[in-house]
Motif scaffolding. Structure first.
Motif, PDB file in Angstrom:
ATOM      1  N   ASP A   1      17.013  31.502 -29.322  1.00  0.00           N
ATOM      2  CA  ASP A   1      17.698  32.730 -29.775  1.00  0.00           C
ATOM      3  C   ASP A   1      16.745  33.653 -30.502  1.00  0.00           C
ATOM      4  OD1 ASP A   1      18.399  32.121 -33.035  1.00  0.00           O
ATOM      5  OD2 ASP A   1      17.978  30.401 -31.750  1.00  0.00           O
TER       6      ASP A   1
ATOM      7  N   GLY B   1       8.354  18.999 -42.880  1.00  0.00           N
ATOM      8  CA  GLY B   1       8.363  17.715 -43.583  1.00  0.00           C
ATOM      9  C   GLY B   1       9.640  17.464 -44.341  1.00  0.00           C
ATOM     10  N   THR B   2      10.751  18.125 -43.949  1.00  0.00           N
ATOM     11  CA  THR B   2      12.025  17.937 -44.666  1.00  0.00           C
ATOM     12  C   THR B   2      12.597  16.539 -44.409  1.00  0.00           C
ATOM     13  OG1 THR B   2      12.508  20.294 -44.498  1.00  0.00           O
ATOM     14  CG2 THR B   2      14.370  18.835 -44.959  1.00  0.00           C
ATOM     15  N   THR B   3      12.718  16.147 -43.144  1.00  0.00           N
ATOM     16  CA  THR B   3      13.286  14.830 -42.829  1.00  0.00           C
ATOM     17  C   THR B   3      12.196  13.774 -43.026  1.00  0.00           C
ATOM     18  OG1 THR B   3      14.730  15.871 -41.208  1.00  0.00           O
ATOM     19  CG2 THR B   3      14.498  13.475 -41.070  1.00  0.00           C
TER      20      THR B   3
ATOM     21  N   GLY C   1      13.083  22.155 -35.515  1.00  0.00           N
ATOM     22  CA  GLY C   1      14.538  22.306 -35.391  1.00  0.00           C
ATOM     23  C   GLY C   1      15.232  21.012 -34.972  1.00  0.00           C
ATOM     24  N   LYS C   2      14.585  19.863 -35.198  1.00  0.00           N
ATOM     25  CA  LYS C   2      15.162  18.573 -34.782  1.00  0.00           C
ATOM     26  C   LYS C   2      16.478  18.293 -35.507  1.00  0.00           C
ATOM     27  CE  LYS C   2      11.472  16.423 -36.117  1.00  0.00           C
ATOM     28  NZ  LYS C   2      10.764  17.641 -36.568  1.00  0.00           N
ATOM     29  N   SER C   3      16.454  18.443 -36.822  1.00  0.00           N
ATOM     30  CA  SER C   3      17.674  18.130 -37.589  1.00  0.00           C
ATOM     31  C   SER C   3      18.792  19.112 -37.238  1.00  0.00           C
ATOM     32  CB  SER C   3      17.386  18.179 -39.090  1.00  0.00           C
ATOM     33  OG  SER C   3      16.373  17.254 -39.399  1.00  0.00           O
ATOM     34  N   SER C   4      18.423  20.372 -36.990  1.00  0.00           N
ATOM     35  CA  SER C   4      19.446  21.370 -36.635  1.00  0.00           C
ATOM     36  C   SER C   4      20.111  21.002 -35.314  1.00  0.00           C
ATOM     37  CB  SER C   4      18.820  22.764 -36.507  1.00  0.00           C
ATOM     38  OG  SER C   4      18.160  23.094 -37.693  1.00  0.00           O
TER      39      SER C   4
ATOM     40  N   ALA D   1      19.926  25.693 -31.409  1.00  0.00           N
ATOM     41  CA  ALA D   1      20.910  24.978 -32.238  1.00  0.00           C
ATOM     42  C   ALA D   1      21.805  25.985 -32.950  1.00  0.00           C
ATOM     43  CB  ALA D   1      20.182  24.098 -33.251  1.00  0.00           C
TER      44      ALA D   1
HETATM   45  N1  LIG Z   1      16.617  30.872 -35.090  1.00  0.00           N
HETATM   46  C1  LIG Z   1      16.741  29.557 -35.086  1.00  0.00           C
HETATM   47  N2  LIG Z   1      16.305  28.820 -36.117  1.00  0.00           N
HETATM   48  C2  LIG Z   1      16.446  27.496 -36.078  1.00  0.00           C
HETATM   49  C3  LIG Z   1      17.042  26.842 -34.984  1.00  0.00           C
HETATM   50  N3  LIG Z   1      17.027  25.519 -35.222  1.00  0.00           N
HETATM   51  C4  LIG Z   1      16.468  25.350 -36.437  1.00  0.00           C
HETATM   52  N4  LIG Z   1      16.118  26.543 -36.966  1.00  0.00           N
HETATM   53  C5  LIG Z   1      15.514  26.738 -38.269  1.00  0.00           C
HETATM   54  O1  LIG Z   1      14.273  26.069 -38.350  1.00  0.00           O
HETATM   55  C6  LIG Z   1      14.078  25.535 -39.653  1.00  0.00           C
HETATM   56  C7  LIG Z   1      13.771  24.060 -39.576  1.00  0.00           C
HETATM   57  O2  LIG Z   1      14.895  23.407 -39.068  1.00  0.00           O
HETATM   58  P1  LIG Z   1      15.082  21.850 -39.153  1.00  0.00           P
HETATM   59  O3  LIG Z   1      16.246  21.513 -38.305  1.00  0.00           O
HETATM   60  O4  LIG Z   1      15.125  21.386 -40.544  1.00  0.00           O
HETATM   61  O5  LIG Z   1      13.738  21.350 -38.472  1.00  0.00           O
HETATM   62  P2  LIG Z   1      13.153  19.875 -38.359  1.00  0.00           P
HETATM   63  O6  LIG Z   1      12.447  19.788 -37.073  1.00  0.00           O
HETATM   64  O7  LIG Z   1      14.214  18.898 -38.610  1.00  0.00           O
HETATM   65  O8  LIG Z   1      12.112  19.826 -39.515  1.00  0.00           O
HETATM   66  P3  LIG Z   1      11.458  18.537 -40.235  1.00  0.00           P
HETATM   67  O9  LIG Z   1      12.561  17.651 -40.671  1.00  0.00           O
HETATM   68  O10 LIG Z   1      10.722  19.116 -41.382  1.00  0.00           O
HETATM   69  O11 LIG Z   1      10.546  17.907 -39.268  1.00  0.00           O
HETATM   70  C8  LIG Z   1      15.347  25.848 -40.442  1.00  0.00           C
HETATM   71  O12 LIG Z   1      15.146  27.010 -41.216  1.00  0.00           O
HETATM   72  C9  LIG Z   1      16.365  26.121 -39.361  1.00  0.00           C
HETATM   73  O13 LIG Z   1      17.406  27.002 -39.757  1.00  0.00           O
HETATM   74  C10 LIG Z   1      17.522  27.658 -33.902  1.00  0.00           C
HETATM   75  O14 LIG Z   1      18.072  27.203 -32.901  1.00  0.00           O
HETATM   76  N5  LIG Z   1      17.344  28.992 -34.002  1.00  0.00           N
END
Ligand SMILES: Nc1nc2c(ncn2[C@@H]2O[C@H](COP(=O)(O)OP(=O)(O)OP(=O)(O)O)[C@@H](O)[C@H]2O)c(=O)[nH]1
Ligand SMILES: [Mg+2]
Length: 445
Positions: free
Chosen positions: A337, A256-258, A235-238, A351
């Motif tokens: 959440d 692995g999105t970012t 959830g880093k990007s979120s 997030a």
């Molecule tokens: N329920 C919930 N889902 C979340 C939250 N934050 C992120 N997500 C979900 O988690 C998934 C990954 O979120 P990203 O923000 O892309 O995660 P990331 O860490 O950036 O992922 P990478 O870039 O792949 O390393 C997405 O489907 C988001 O909607 C949160 O606070 N609550």
């Protein structure tokens, strides 16, 4: 002793926009030099200007076309920022208007100022000391309240008082040593070696504290860098997007999105942070992902705060923490959440709902330590170099006093320490120093 810069008659008149270029309610244009009043008279059609009194005028070019309406102020020399005749024009803040006014001014034997030229003239005319000139850099360019306050305090109060106190203490020690050297028999019993050494070490501690506070302040002079790392999909990007308030990074339910570092400025409480989103750390599946992870790890060197984000209750890898033990670490449990595991001792956030984000913002606030009122708040690398040299001389003097035989040498070291402290106040400035300070200034300053 202090060598005041010589007053040099300005040969020409300069002008510049002193506010930032861009659209705003007002823009301020300044002129400095002997032709300032003449230009103002020509552009307004008015002959007399009351010193330092703002008046409303309509500005016109030489074809009598209206350039803008403005509030203008005339500052006759020497009662101005630069010490020369100056004019300040507050016009509407549209770059087109600003350009029109500046074009008209430069067509009247006035040229555009070089970066820092107003301050340089203020310095040359004795209106600003070297140390005040250095403090301007902090007042104008600091990215945190602590940095700005340091600059303002140095400008208003100067470093003189705390420095003079230390210098006076050094003189006293020097006096004691001199008496001991001149009348060793007479002074026997009065020469308290232990007291002298502890006195010198207490000055040294004071100077070291100032050095420490400068090093800390430097970290807040520039934007505080906050890097968000963690396993993929945590959830880093979120979180990054939520803090910024818009969708800057791609969010996707796939690990692995970012792939690259994504940076943006985050402003709150008058501070600028650089927030960095990164590729999730894991054994990479593809070469391109491995490159992203490499970048993530490299970015930690530049970080002030490292946020480890986990949605599975996993603590940051011990090796990574060890490698960056000098950084501020923040461990965050994400997705609270949705009932994601909570790692003991971490900060729980979401997030999606915004839960825990106010607490996170508080923790992200850069170190904003108040300085002690008697602290020597230095604010330039030049001052730091002299402070470090003074500390080294003081330590040498204390060591030499400890081994009796070297009292003359100790006196010499104390003299050198005193000289370094005098140099902090810029009592013996040279052109290279001035040039290097002014090179950090923008046009119009
Ligand atoms: N329920 C919930 N889902 C979340 C939250 N934050 C992120 N997500 C979900 O988690 C998934 C990954 O979120 P990203 O923000 O892309 O995660 P990331 O860490 O950036 O992922 P990478 O870039 O792949 O390393 C997405 O489907 C988001 O909607 C949160 O606070 N609550
Ligand atoms: Mg991401």
């Amino acid at each position: 002793m202090a060598t005041k810069p010589e007053k040099v008659e300005a040969v020409d008149t300069i002008c510049a926009l002193s506010t930032a270029l861009g659209r705003s309610a007002l823009a301020v244009i300044r002129l400095s030099g002997p032709g300032s009043l003449f230009v103002l008279q020509k552009m307004t059609g008015r002959k007399e200007f009351h010193p330092r009194r703002a008046t409303y005028e309509v500005l016109r070019d030489r074809d009598d076309s209206v350039l803008d309406e403005a509030v203008v102020t005339y500052y006759p020399a020497p009662n101005s920022f630069t010490g020369e005749d100056m004019v300040e024009i507050s016009c509407h803040g549209n770059p087109i208007i600003v350009e029109g006014i500046l074009n008209e001014i430069v067509s009247r034997e006035t040229r555009l100022a070089e970066p820092g030229e107003f301050s340089q003239r203020a310095f040359v005319n004795g209106k600003l000391g070297l140390q005040q000139l250095e403090s301007l850099d902090w007042i104008l360019n600091s990215r945190s309240p602590a940095g700005f306050r340091r600059g303002l305090r140095a400008k208003l109060e100067g470093l003189g008082a705390p420095l003079k106190e230390i210098e006076a203490g050094l003189m006293e020690v020097l006096g004691d040593i001199q008496s001991q050297l001149d009348f060793p028999e007479y002074e026997v019993g009065r020469f308290d070696k232990t007291k002298l050494i502890s006195g010198l070490r207490s000055f040294k501690t004071k100077l070291e504290a100032s050095l420490g506070s400068y090093t800390r302040a430097l970290r807040t002079f520039n934007s505080w860098k906050v890097v968000i790392i963690g396993p993929p999909n945590s959830g880093k990007s979120s979180l990054f997007n939520r803090l910024l308030g818009y969708q800057r990074s791609i969010v996707f339910n796939q690990a692995g999105t970012t792939r690259d570092l994504v940076e943006d400025y985050l402003s709150f409480e008058a501070m600028d942070l650089v927030l960095v989103d990164t590729a999730g750390i894991r054994e990479a599946n593809e070469a391109i992902e491995a490159l992203g992870i490499e970048k993530t790890l490299a970015s930690l060197k530049e970080a002030n705060v490292i946020c480890w984000l986990t949605d599975t209750g996993v603590a940051p890898p011990g090796k990574l923490m060890e490698l960056h033990a000098d950084k501020n670490w923040l461990v965050i449990s994400s997705k609270q959440d949705s009932g994601a595991p909570f790692l003991e001792g971490s900060l729980g956030v979401s997030a999606h709902t915004g839960e825990g984000l106010d607490d996170l913002r508080k923790l992200l606030k850069p170190l904003d330590q108040a300085e002690k009122s008697d602290e020597l708040g230095i604010c330039s690398e030049r001052q730091r170099v002299h402070l470090e040299a003074a500390i080294a001389h003081l330590e040498k003097a204390a060591a030499d006093i400890e081994s009796d035989v070297y009292l003359e040498i100790a006196a010499e070291s104390l003299g050198l320490a005193k000289k370094e402290l005098e140099l902090i106040l810029g009592e013996i400035p040279n052109d290279d120093i001035i040039r290097s300070i002014l090179s950090r200034f923008c046009i119009g300053k």
